[in-house]
Design a protein around this motif. Structure first.
Motif, short mmCIF file in Angstrom:
data_model
loop_
_atom_site.label_atom_id
_atom_site.label_comp_id
_atom_site.label_asym_id
_atom_site.label_seq_id
_atom_site.Cartn_x
_atom_site.Cartn_y
_atom_site.Cartn_z
N ILE A 175 24.39 33.72 51.61
CA ILE A 175 25.23 35.51 51.31
C ILE A 175 27.08 35.30 50.97
CG2 ILE A 175 25.75 37.19 53.08
CD1 ILE A 175 22.97 36.64 54.71
N SER A 176 27.44 33.98 51.34
CA SER A 176 27.96 33.83 50.90
C SER A 176 28.25 33.62 49.15
CB SER A 176 29.18 32.67 51.92
OG SER A 176 29.20 32.42 52.57
N PHE A 177 27.61 33.27 49.23
CA PHE A 177 27.34 32.73 47.36
C PHE A 177 27.87 34.22 46.94
CE2 PHE A 177 25.26 32.26 43.41
CZ PHE A 177 26.67 31.18 42.40
N ILE A 178 26.41 34.97 47.49
CA ILE A 178 25.99 36.31 46.36
C ILE A 178 27.33 37.45 46.48
CG2 ILE A 178 24.62 38.79 46.98
CD1 ILE A 178 22.26 37.12 48.26
N VAL A 179 28.09 37.67 48.06
CA VAL A 179 29.04 38.21 47.90
C VAL A 179 30.44 37.56 47.23
CG1 VAL A 179 28.80 39.33 50.00
CG2 VAL A 179 29.97 37.17 50.07
N GLY A 180 30.14 36.11 46.53
CA GLY A 180 31.45 35.62 46.21
C GLY A 180 32.31 35.20 46.46
N GLU A 181 31.99 34.14 48.01
CA GLU A 181 32.67 33.76 48.39
C GLU A 181 32.33 32.35 47.60
OE1 GLU A 181 34.95 33.98 50.61
OE2 GLU A 181 35.40 35.58 50.95
N VAL A 182 32.76 31.94 46.64
CA VAL A 182 31.42 30.33 46.01
C VAL A 182 32.34 29.16 47.59
CG1 VAL A 182 30.86 28.60 44.05
CG2 VAL A 182 31.17 31.27 43.62
N SER A 183 32.89 29.24 47.69
CA SER A 183 33.83 28.16 48.41
C SER A 183 33.52 27.71 49.58
CB SER A 183 35.51 27.87 48.19
OG SER A 183 35.75 29.00 48.82
N ASP A 184 33.33 28.80 50.15
CA ASP A 184 32.11 28.82 51.41
C ASP A 184 31.25 28.19 51.21
OD1 ASP A 184 35.15 29.46 52.13
OD2 ASP A 184 33.81 31.87 53.03
N ALA A 185 30.38 28.90 50.29
CA ALA A 185 29.12 29.10 50.24
C ALA A 185 28.82 27.03 50.06
CB ALA A 185 28.26 28.67 48.75
N VAL A 186 29.70 26.96 49.01
CA VAL A 186 29.92 24.63 48.56
C VAL A 186 29.91 23.95 49.87
CG1 VAL A 186 31.30 22.78 47.29
CG2 VAL A 186 30.22 25.15 46.48
N ILE A 187 30.71 24.05 50.56
CA ILE A 187 31.12 23.95 52.28
C ILE A 187 30.22 23.49 53.10
CG2 ILE A 187 33.12 24.26 54.28
CD1 ILE A 187 35.34 24.17 51.55
N ILE A 188 29.73 24.84 52.94
CA ILE A 188 28.19 25.22 54.40
C ILE A 188 27.06 24.09 53.43
CG2 ILE A 188 26.52 26.14 54.98
CD1 ILE A 188 28.42 29.00 54.73
N LEU A 189 26.89 24.21 52.32
CA LEU A 189 25.79 23.12 51.61
C LEU A 189 26.37 22.08 52.35
CD1 LEU A 189 25.25 25.24 48.37
CD2 LEU A 189 23.71 24.94 50.95
N LEU A 190 27.96 21.71 51.57
CA LEU A 190 28.63 20.26 52.77
C LEU A 190 28.04 19.63 53.62
CD1 LEU A 190 29.96 18.23 50.36
CD2 LEU A 190 31.78 18.44 51.57
N VAL A 191 28.13 20.42 54.40
CA VAL A 191 28.34 20.43 56.09
C VAL A 191 26.70 20.11 56.11
CG1 VAL A 191 28.33 21.19 57.94
CG2 VAL A 191 30.44 21.63 56.77
N ILE A 192 25.96 21.06 55.35
CA ILE A 192 24.85 20.28 55.93
C ILE A 192 23.94 19.09 55.38
CG2 ILE A 192 21.87 20.93 54.68
CD1 ILE A 192 23.40 23.81 54.72
N VAL A 193 24.83 19.06 54.01
CA VAL A 193 23.90 17.83 53.44
C VAL A 193 24.24 15.95 54.29
CG1 VAL A 193 24.52 15.99 51.50
CG2 VAL A 193 23.98 17.92 51.14
N ILE A 194 25.88 16.81 54.65
CA ILE A 194 26.39 15.60 55.33
C ILE A 194 25.55 15.50 56.84
CG2 ILE A 194 28.51 14.73 56.32
CD1 ILE A 194 30.19 15.59 54.27
N ASN A 195 25.46 16.02 57.52
CA ASN A 195 24.95 16.08 58.81
C ASN A 195 23.56 15.99 59.08
OD1 ASN A 195 25.15 17.21 61.44
ND2 ASN A 195 24.03 18.54 61.16
N ALA A 196 22.25 16.24 57.54
CA ALA A 196 21.54 15.28 57.49
C ALA A 196 21.90 13.99 57.53
CB ALA A 196 20.69 16.04 55.89
N VAL A 197 22.65 13.86 56.15
CA VAL A 197 22.41 12.16 56.17
C VAL A 197 22.91 11.03 57.43
CG1 VAL A 197 24.14 10.43 54.59
CG2 VAL A 197 23.31 12.62 53.66
N VAL A 198 23.33 11.52 58.27
CA VAL A 198 23.76 11.28 59.71
C VAL A 198 22.93 11.19 60.26
CG1 VAL A 198 25.79 11.74 61.69
CG2 VAL A 198 26.51 11.96 59.68
N GLY A 199 21.60 12.29 60.42
CA GLY A 199 21.36 12.10 61.39
C GLY A 199 20.03 11.08 60.79
N VAL A 200 19.75 11.34 59.13
CA VAL A 200 19.13 9.93 59.24
C VAL A 200 19.13 8.81 59.36
CG1 VAL A 200 17.96 8.93 57.06
CG2 VAL A 200 17.63 11.58 56.64
N ILE A 201 20.69 8.48 58.94
CA ILE A 201 21.00 7.31 59.26
C ILE A 201 20.85 6.61 60.97
CG2 ILE A 201 23.18 5.92 59.73
CD1 ILE A 201 24.18 7.38 57.15
#
Ligand code: ATP
Length: 885
Positions: free
Chosen positions: A69-95
């Motif tokens: 939704i952030s991406f659609i409404v043009g808040e690209v940086s928000d979208a990127v950070i949310i995705l970053l949070v998801i990735v870091i969270n998943a990596v920490v979880g896997v470790i």
């Protein structure tokens, strides 16, 4: 079909020898040829699968939705950070997950059973994985059968095959039995199958199949899927997670609606509502609990305790009664015969000379009615029996020679129920029956006494005299065994009836010194509010003498015997158990009643055991502890914890670890919950006041999922509290979120929330150039002022949370007493957290992504002052708690 072939044929086919077994080289070759004696490893999930498991949750779906939704409404940086949070969270979880899994896997490896084999003529213990076809396996009561065997020798051998056939009654085995018919597994009396359990007698067998070729291997696929067991705490957290989840959704809806009716931007309000939901659900908790438990389990291994069942770690911390075996756990299990009583006199072994037939018979008895081997090279068997052989050797007897002169033809093995053992030997054209055991059962079967080679009838006076003599020996902490024999005709039936009308020969008294470190452990338990109870098959006086030495008991009225136990009801036992410190002459089934009685008094009981019959009491206890060295596989299988050194002091160490682990988990959990609450308070109050949102969605996500994680894990591995064993045991019904801890969480959440709001308002006043909040015109705030104020709030939130982690290190002790630098991981986590925050705020590119602006040194100093407020407040509260306590 091996059961249709005779022993000789089977041995020939497998190119092995029953007397010597395989050679070491041949065993190595066969190991290469056939592979290890284990089931095929079940593949661990792939990396992709692990990542998918992390992502496959409602929470992440919501976040992905928010990013789109952030991406659609043009808040690209928000979208990127949310995705970053998801990735870091998943990596920490896997470790975290794989670390925890690895620790548990190691554990499984350590606790796989060992097998006794004969190789190159020597009996030795090897990991059962190294067994190969052709190996000669020795079986005694309480051992798992390590592979499929064709039995070559059986002496009263009984095997319980429920793991294979479902039949829980043990079957009698017979090596000599053979058939031509096709019959099912359960009826193959000359076979023993992998993973079944010998419960009585002994025997030997040649390995015919190993690993996946065994009967159980063929159905091993069913065993491959193991369920992950959750500990009580994990279960409670899962429940708490659900409740908080529902609460989060409600708060989010309320915030969204309030914001919407206040006329705020719906998309902003949507993102804030989502991030609040994320903030309220403690999604990192289960992973942190698992990793802290797994790391704790590894620490326990270093202290000689193997945790077989994860929940035991938590329960250990609440243990209030430790019931311990005497022999080998409280004592060294290094027995030495010091006195022999025969012919009406007691003589120290080092002054003993053999003068007549009675003394000679006694010496032959203790060698022949004995399964131990004691030579220069080899020393195997029960320490009680080794001590007897050694005593006979001291006065010049040769074990091998006597064994050859009087071959054994029948035996009734020792068991802790009967407390005696009998063997029958060939002597010319008739038989010699030898028995040894605890005084009472032997005297009950005695008809004569032999004195100076003369047989006289056994009278009541004699009984009293012998009892008095045995009591004297017991008072000196000696373990007393009675020795008796008789001669019978060669055509007499060989069954239980041989155990009667014995001729009494004498007594042996042996010492087993207490373990040196145990006394200190018992004192430590006393201070920690934990009661130590000795449970032994030995005589009451012997037990009390040792209990006195160790500081467990002082008077006879603190002891109870198995005989007394038999006469009282469970209700009376429950009452009496409060004062009893020594249970003597008890058999394994008494232990179940003892555990139940303590539990009925609301105690958390740990019980030790080693024998086959100990399994029920180990299961009944809150923490079942099996002996790693002397314990049978059955006892180990029924236990929660295995002591690799059989030492009582290890139980105390494990309890101490258990207490520390539980405390650390509590610290991590309360830290995360109070931080999350801080975020909710800040946002909720801000919005309620009609102010601009003090934090943006990504600020909340970042602090919650990234900044908080490292300090939480570091708290989970906080160094042990040196005074933990000065506290009383934890109440087993205690909840992590009790009244007190709940209040702590809300209070600290409120402080953090208010500080964040304060920083926000300060940001607005600084930027709008006004003197106080009252001069602010909220309807006319510039975009820059809001961003500046949000930067202040965001930084104050993360740094005060990082500092707040110090508050959790001890509920009463000041941070200066616990030592600011005593947990280097926590210091590291805080420094990393501050560095990341400073980077986000100072580096221009991050500025853009996180919607923040650079702060000057004055702003940072202001934030620092705010961030130490929670520490100051908590220090004052702790000081107050210390003065009232
Ligand atoms: P615990 O380990 O529970 O402190 P324990 O080792 O003294 O107790 P058991 O092994 O059940 O208890 O022995 C009980 C009694 O049986 C001993 O006191 C002794 O009199 C007798 N006993 C022990 N070992 C043997 C043996 N190998 N042969 C004959 N009698 C034995």
């Amino acid at each position: 079909m091996s059961y249709k072939k005779d022993v000789h044929e089977t041995l020939q086919k497998l190119h092995t020898n029953a007397n010597t077994g395989l050679t070491k080289e041949e065993a190595e070759n066969r190991l290469k040829q056939y592979g290890t004696n284990s089931f095929q490893e079940f593949k661990p999930p792939s990396m992709l699968r692990r990542i998918w498991e992390q992502i496959n949750s409602m929470l992440i779906y919501i976040l992905i939705g928010a990013a789109i939704i952030s991406f659609i409404v043009g808040e690209v940086s928000d979208a990127v950070i949310i995705l970053l949070v998801i990735v870091i969270n998943a990596v920490v979880g896997v470790i975290q997950e794989s670390k925890a899994e690895k620790a548990l896997e190691e554990l499984n490896k350590i606790s796989t059973p060992k097998a006794v084999v004969k190789r190159s003529g020597i009996i030795q213990e090897i990991p059962s994985e190294q067994i190969v076809p052709g190996d000669i396996v020795m079986i005694d009561a309480g051992r798992y059968i390590p592979a499929d065997l064709r039995l070559i020798e059986t002496i009263n051998l009984k095997i319980e095959e429920s793991s294979l056939t479902g039949e829980s009654i043990a079957v009698e085995k017979d090596a000599a039995w053979i058939t031509d018919n096709d019959i099912p597994l359960g009826e193959q009396k000359n076979m023993a199958f992998m993973s079944t359990l010998s419960t009585y007698g002994r025997g030997a067998g040649v390995v015919i199949h190993t690993g996946m070729d065994t009967e159980i291997g063929k159905i091993a696929k069913m065993l491959g899927t193991q369920e992950k067991a959750m500990t009580p705490l994990q279960k409670k957290l899962a429940q708490l997670g659900k409740i908080l989840g529902i609460g989060a959704i409600m708060i989010s809806i309320v915030i969204f609606l309030i914001g919407f009716f206040q006329g705020r931007e719906p998309i902003d309000m949507f993102l804030i509502a989502v991030s609040l939901a994320v903030a309220a659900i403690p999604e990192g908790l289960p992973a942190i609990v698992t990793i802290v438990l797994a790391l704790g389990v590894q620490r326990m291994i270093k202290r000689n305790a193997i945790v077989r069942k994860l929940p035991a770690v938590e329960t250990l911390g609440a243990v209030s009664v430790i019931c311990s075996d005497k022999t080998g756990t409280l004592t060294q299990n290094k027995m030495t015969v010091t006195n022999i009583y025969a012919n009406n006199k007691r003589i120290p072994v080092n002054q003993l000379t053999i003068n007549d037939q009675t003394e000679q018979r006694l010496m032959e008895n203790i060698i022949l009615c004995n399964d131990a081997i004691a030579t220069e090279e080899e020393r195997t068997g029960d320490p009680t029996e080794i001590a007897l052989v050694e005593a006979a050797q001291k006065v010049g007897y040769d074990q091998k020679q006597i064994n050859n002169t009087y071959p054994r033809i029948f035996e009734i093995p020792f068991d802790s129920e009967r407390k005696m053992m009998t063997t029958v030997h060939q002597k010319g054209d008739h038989y010699l029956v030898f028995t040894k055991g605890a005084l009472e059962p032997v005297l009950d079967r005695t008809a004569y006494v032999e004195e100076n080679a003369t047989k006289i009838p056994f009278t009541n006076e004699q009984r009293e005299k012998l009892m008095a003599e045995a009591n004297n020996m017991s008072n000196e902490a000696l373990r007393v065994l009675a020795i008796a024999y008789k001669e019978i005709e060669a055509d007499s039936p060989l069954d239980e009836t041989v155990e009667q009308d014995f001729i009494f020969l004498g007594l042996t008294g042996m010492i087993d010194p207490p373990r040196e470190e145990v006394k200190a452990s018992i004192t430590q338990c006393d201070r920690a509010g934990i009661k130590t109870v000795m449970i032994t098959g030995d005589h009451q006086r012997t037990a009390l003498a040792i209990a006195k030495e160790l500081g467990i008991a002082e008077h006879e009225d603190e002891t109870m015997t198995g005989t007394e136990l038999n006469t009282i009801s469970d209700a009376i036992l429950q009452e009496k158990v409060a004062h009893v410190r020594v249970f003597a002459r008890v058999s394994p089934e008494h232990k179940v009643r003892i555990v139940k009685a303590f539990k009925a008094n609301d105690k958390v009981v740990s019980m030790t055991g080693d024998g086959v019959n100990d399994a029920p009491s180990l299961k009944q206890a809150d923490v079942g502890v099996a002996m790693g060295i002397t314990g049978t596989d059955v006892a180990k299988g029924a236990s929660d914890i295995i002591l690799t050194d059989d030492n009582f002091a290890t139980i105390t160490a494990a309890v101490e670890e258990g207490r520390n682990i539980y405390k650390n988990l509590k610290k991590a959990i309360l830290f995360l919950l109070s931080c999350n609450l801080g975020e909710i308070f800040a946002l909720f109050l801000g919005i309620l006041m009609g102010w601009p949102a003090p934090l943006t969605a990504i600020h909340i996500l970042w602090v919650n999922l990234i900044t908080d994680t490292l300090p939480a894990i570091s708290l989970g591995i906080d160094p042990d509290d040196p005074d933990i064993m000065e506290e009383k045991p934890r109440d087993q019904h205690e909840k992590i979120l009790s009244k007190e801890t709940g209040l702590f969480t809300i209070f600290n959440g409120l402080i953090i929330g208010l500080l964040t709001l304060f920083a926000f308002i300060e940001g607005l006043t600084i930027h709008s150039n006004v003197r106080s909040i009252f001069e602010l015109d909220f309807s006319n705030l510039s975009e820059e002022a809001i961003i500046f104020a949000q930067t202040m709030a965001f930084s104050a939130l993360s740094i005060s949370q990082l500092f707040h982690s110090f508050n959790l290190r001890h509920e009463k002790k000041s941070i200066f007493t616990t030592g600011i630098f005593s947990n280097p991981y926590l210091i590291g986590a805080i420094l990393v957290g501050i560095a990341i925050q400073v980077m986000i705020v100072t580096i221009p590119i991050f500025n853009q992504w996180f919607h923040v602006v650079a702060l000057d040194i004055g702003n940072w100093l202001f934030i620092l002052c705010l961030a130490v407020v929670p520490i100051i407040v908590n220090e004052i509260i702790k000081a107050f708690k210390r003065t009232v306590a």
